[in-house]
Design a protein around this motif. Structure first.
Motif, PDB file in Angstrom:
ATOM      1  N   VAL A  59      -4.887  -1.461   4.291  1.00  0.00           N
ATOM      2  CA  VAL A  59      -5.621  -0.202   4.205  1.00  0.00           C
ATOM      3  C   VAL A  59      -6.984  -0.462   3.571  1.00  0.00           C
ATOM      4  O   VAL A  59      -7.095  -1.243   2.616  1.00  0.00           O
ATOM      5  N   ALA A 122      -6.641   1.610   8.735  1.00  0.00           N
ATOM      6  CA  ALA A 122      -5.417   0.900   8.392  1.00  0.00           C
ATOM      7  C   ALA A 122      -4.930   0.128   9.613  1.00  0.00           C
ATOM      8  O   ALA A 122      -5.219   0.492  10.759  1.00  0.00           O
ATOM      9  N   LEU A 155       1.303   5.089   5.010  1.00  0.00           N
ATOM     10  CA  LEU A 155      -0.129   5.015   4.729  1.00  0.00           C
ATOM     11  C   LEU A 155      -0.425   5.968   3.572  1.00  0.00           C
ATOM     12  O   LEU A 155       0.232   6.992   3.444  1.00  0.00           O
TER      13      LEU A 155
END
Length: 160
Positions: A59, A122, A155
């Motif tokens: 990320v 990401a 995420l």
């Protein structure tokens, strides 16, 4: 239901379960023995598939302190360096239970709102549900923002 009927139903269930699991009973096995000995192979197969869930999550540019970086996520058993591994594995289990692919790209030609959700990006690679994963995520339009948000906490909940 009488005791005899109950035993007959139990025996029939055990035999059918044993047939599905490929269990060959011995002459000494009773109806309940069949049911309990047939179950472990079924659960072992599910656990073997589950142990294949290994993802690398990278990320960048989330505007969140300590959210950017590369994390390993292991599910079955839960582990790795992901900061919310247990919650992330639970979320992935929800997708699997619904038969949905959380890593599928936005369909070609999909109408998306023209909004910017920030510079966050990401990439998720590895194996999930026995198949290879190599997916990229951004927050460049409404479809991508929604796709990202659906995968939180795998995420991070990025800010714009």
């Amino acid at each position: 239901m009488s005791r005899r009927s109950s035993l007959t139903v139990t025996a029939a269930f055990a035999v059918s379960l044993a047939a599905v699991a490929g269990f060959a009973p011995t002459a000494a096995a009773g109806p309940l023995d069949l049911a309990w000995t047939a179950l472990p192979p079924l659960f072992q197969e599910q656990e073997q598939a589950r142990t294949q869930d290994r993802l690398t999550v990278t990320v960048a540019d989330t505007n969140i302190t300590r959210a950017d970086g590369t994390y390993e996520l292991k599910c079955g058993p839960t582990g790795g360096t992901h900061p919310e591994a247990r919650s992330a594995c639970t979320r992935l289990d929800e997708f699997a239970g619904e038969g949905k692919d959380p890593f599928a790209p936005v369909p070609e030609g999909q109408m998306c709102t023209m909004q910017m959700g920030g510079p966050a990006t990401a990439r998720v690679t590895g194996t999930w549900q026995g198949r290879s994963v190599d997916a990229t995520f951004s927050r460049k339009n409404g479809c991508e923002i929604s796709r990202w948000q659906n995968l939180v906490p795998v995420l991070p909940a990025a800010r714009g």
